[in-house]
Design a protein around this motif. Structure first.
Motif, PDB file in Angstrom:
ATOM      1  N   ALA A  37      17.592  35.493   4.538  1.00 29.29           N
ATOM      2  CA  ALA A  37      17.620  35.954   3.146  1.00 29.29           C
ATOM      3  C   ALA A  37      17.195  34.821   2.222  1.00 29.29           C
ATOM      4  O   ALA A  37      16.514  35.041   1.225  1.00 29.29           O
ATOM      5  N   GLU A  38      17.612  33.591   2.526  1.00 33.60           N
ATOM      6  CA  GLU A  38      17.141  32.444   1.751  1.00 33.60           C
ATOM      7  C   GLU A  38      16.137  31.658   2.580  1.00 33.60           C
ATOM      8  O   GLU A  38      16.481  31.028   3.585  1.00 33.60           O
ATOM      9  N   LYS A  39      14.887  31.745   2.193  1.00 27.94           N
ATOM     10  CA  LYS A  39      13.847  30.935   2.831  1.00 27.94           C
ATOM     11  C   LYS A  39      12.864  30.561   1.741  1.00 27.94           C
ATOM     12  O   LYS A  39      12.502  31.373   0.905  1.00 27.94           O
ATOM     13  N   THR A  40      12.449  29.290   1.716  1.00 29.05           N
ATOM     14  CA  THR A  40      11.513  28.811   0.702  1.00 29.05           C
ATOM     15  C   THR A  40      10.343  28.160   1.395  1.00 29.05           C
ATOM     16  O   THR A  40      10.535  27.313   2.263  1.00 29.05           O
ATOM     17  N   LEU A  41       9.142  28.571   1.006  1.00 26.14           N
ATOM     18  CA  LEU A  41       7.935  27.933   1.511  1.00 26.14           C
ATOM     19  C   LEU A  41       7.482  26.874   0.514  1.00 26.14           C
ATOM     20  O   LEU A  41       7.374  27.153  -0.676  1.00 26.14           O
ATOM     21  N   HIS A  42       7.265  25.643   1.000  1.00 24.14           N
ATOM     22  CA  HIS A  42       6.707  24.576   0.168  1.00 24.14           C
ATOM     23  C   HIS A  42       5.327  24.233   0.709  1.00 24.14           C
ATOM     24  O   HIS A  42       5.210  23.765   1.849  1.00 24.14           O
ATOM     25  N   ALA A  43       4.297  24.479  -0.090  1.00 22.01           N
ATOM     26  CA  ALA A  43       2.931  24.160   0.335  1.00 22.01           C
ATOM     27  C   ALA A  43       2.388  23.020  -0.510  1.00 22.01           C
ATOM     28  O   ALA A  43       2.540  23.012  -1.731  1.00 22.01           O
ATOM     29  N   ASN A  44       1.760  22.043   0.159  1.00 17.39           N
ATOM     30  CA  ASN A  44       1.155  20.900  -0.527  1.00 17.39           C
ATOM     31  C   ASN A  44      -0.262  20.689  -0.032  1.00 17.39           C
ATOM     32  O   ASN A  44      -0.567  20.950   1.128  1.00 17.39           O
ATOM     33  N   PRO A  45      -1.138  20.177  -0.912  1.00 17.30           N
ATOM     34  CA  PRO A  45      -2.507  19.886  -0.474  1.00 17.30           C
ATOM     35  C   PRO A  45      -2.500  18.801   0.604  1.00 17.30           C
ATOM     36  O   PRO A  45      -1.589  17.984   0.665  1.00 17.30           O
ATOM     37  N   PHE A  91       6.175  32.241   8.206  1.00 15.93           N
ATOM     38  CA  PHE A  91       7.140  32.303   7.097  1.00 15.93           C
ATOM     39  C   PHE A  91       7.594  33.747   6.862  1.00 15.93           C
ATOM     40  O   PHE A  91       8.783  34.028   6.681  1.00 15.93           O
ATOM     41  N   ARG A 141      22.994  20.769   0.300  1.00 17.70           N
ATOM     42  CA  ARG A 141      23.463  22.028  -0.291  1.00 17.70           C
ATOM     43  C   ARG A 141      24.083  22.953   0.772  1.00 17.70           C
ATOM     44  O   ARG A 141      25.068  23.633   0.517  1.00 17.70           O
ATOM     45  N   ARG A 150      18.185  17.230  -0.079  1.00 10.46           N
ATOM     46  CA  ARG A 150      18.969  18.060  -1.003  1.00 10.46           C
ATOM     47  C   ARG A 150      19.287  19.414  -0.367  1.00 10.46           C
ATOM     48  O   ARG A 150      20.376  19.953  -0.539  1.00 10.46           O
ATOM     49  N   PHE A 159       7.902  13.235  -1.275  1.00 14.23           N
ATOM     50  CA  PHE A 159       8.921  13.919  -2.083  1.00 14.23           C
ATOM     51  C   PHE A 159       9.498  15.138  -1.352  1.00 14.23           C
ATOM     52  O   PHE A 159      10.551  15.646  -1.723  1.00 14.23           O
ATOM     53  N   GLU A 160       8.811  15.604  -0.298  1.00 13.60           N
ATOM     54  CA  GLU A 160       9.403  16.697   0.486  1.00 13.60           C
ATOM     55  C   GLU A 160      10.623  16.214   1.280  1.00 13.60           C
ATOM     56  O   GLU A 160      11.506  17.012   1.593  1.00 13.60           O
TER      57      GLU A 160
END
Lengths: 247, 247
Positions: B216-224, B210, B244, B240, B233-234
């Motif tokens: 410039a736009e990067k989002t990390l989504h971490a889940n158990p 990551f 976008r 979305r 839900f990911e």
């Protein structure tokens, strides 16, 4: 609970209130959809350190929560913030923090002591605010969500741990220093925001706090940038998260 | 590009195809909304290791992308996967990996070598597939997104770095071992998924990958949960994200 003003714009009613409480009065603000009665989800918003109940980031999030989701939103001034008086103890700790920052000392332990002091006050205050606001016809006793970044996370963690009426929370921009025991008692769904280049919260402390929550559903969202640079698309995500868990 | 079958259910047309390519033929599948022509965003989906173009996770995501967003979705069998033959070199590396796993040796370097070999093949293959699919009336030359977890991330990173038609990507369940140079060349918006308790990808390797992306736009989504336990839900979030950036 006593309302001191009421205004309306773009479909959102804003009511300033003072909530009487065993140890004093809490100044707050309530946003609701214009002209509708009935029970609805209530979002509590905890502002950041040095800010107040009507900081621009709070107002913007509150208005979108009302307009797009039909939620009620309440915010209050945290102890020693906004319109609230500081005690001698607050002044002593703030003075000591400034002194250490000026002289290159380690202000972190003093900040932690300050936050622990504030949290001891704000947990029963938030509970009193929920009691009062949920008695209103246009709010009612629906599910409660909590949103708080930075100091709002710091004060939110012990509140959420203590308050079974909170069903879901969006937290972030904070590490595990102050309330690890409370964090380990939280089991409600969480969305947790991390700024990857946060100049005030070490990345490892953020990840440690996320690790500590006992929630089966918890999602960490990390974005590049500093403490104050949470991207606006995270607000969209927060609204969807609350809609999923509170509606 | 030659279609070998066409079926339709619940508003989604599924076409199996074979895309001819300088070095052979690539079996693939294309999902589009029933009975509509015109240019639309195209999502490429890269399956995980040992899986194939119609693995249940791919099909479910593809169908929702078509129904809810009107996207076209293409998936192909990765080299040495699904309906594709293995070469002697593939067999040698797979045998060596199994041998090391059986004897308690370190299989990771052999897996990395295997993935590097596959990526060298799959980058020009994906490019040929985009060329072919975008010539179709019901797809057209719209913006392209890439979705790939695990092996699909591994093979996606060098592809996205090489292919300017990809405007946004959802990646994850992979670390920084194989293609750090390619990762550092990626500048498109990214959503990056991490399973917090991944038994196959070390957490630090995920965070390092990551970190490496130049977007410039990067989002990390971490889940158990483990490698295969990404919460549904990911998928909502991925749709979305693509809406976008591609619509």
């Amino acid at each position: 609970m006593r309302f001191t003003s009421q205004t309306s714009s773009d479909g959102v009613t804003e009511q300033l209130f003072t909530s009487s409480f065993t140890f004093g009065e809490i100044p707050g603000v309530l946003w609701t959809p214009d002209g509708t009665a009935g029970t609805r989800p209530l979002i509590l918003m905890g502002h950041g350190g040095g800010q107040h109940k009507k900081a621009p980031g709070i107002v913007a999030r509150a208005r979108r929560s009302v307009v797009e989701c039909g939620f009620a939103v309440a915010a209050v001034d945290a102890p020693a913030h906004g319109d609230r008086p500081r005690t001698e103890e607050h002044d002593r700790l703030i003075g000591e923090m400034r002194n250490r920052m000026r002289t290159g000392g380690d202000a972190a332990p003093v900040l932690a002591e300050f936050h622990t002091l504030l949290a001891g006050q704000s947990v029963p205050e938030w509970q009193a605010v929920v009691d009062a606001v949920q008695k209103l016809d246009h709010v009612g006793a629906g599910p409660v969500g909590y949103w708080g970044m930075s100091l709002g996370c710091e004060l939110g963690v012990p509140f959420i741990a203590a308050e079974p009426r909170v069903h879901a929370a969006v937290l972030g921009l904070n590490g595990a220093e102050t309330s690890p025991e409370a964090a380990a008692q939280i089991t409600v769904p969480l969305e947790f925001l991390v700024q990857w280049d946060d100049e005030r919260v070490p990345r490892a402390a953020s990840l440690a706090l996320f690790d500590t929550f006992a929630s089966a559903e918890k999602t960490l969202h990390a974005n590049p940038g500093g403490h104050a640079e949470v991207p606006m698309f995270e607000l969209d995500s927060s609204l969807r998260f609350f809609t999923r868990h509170l509606s």
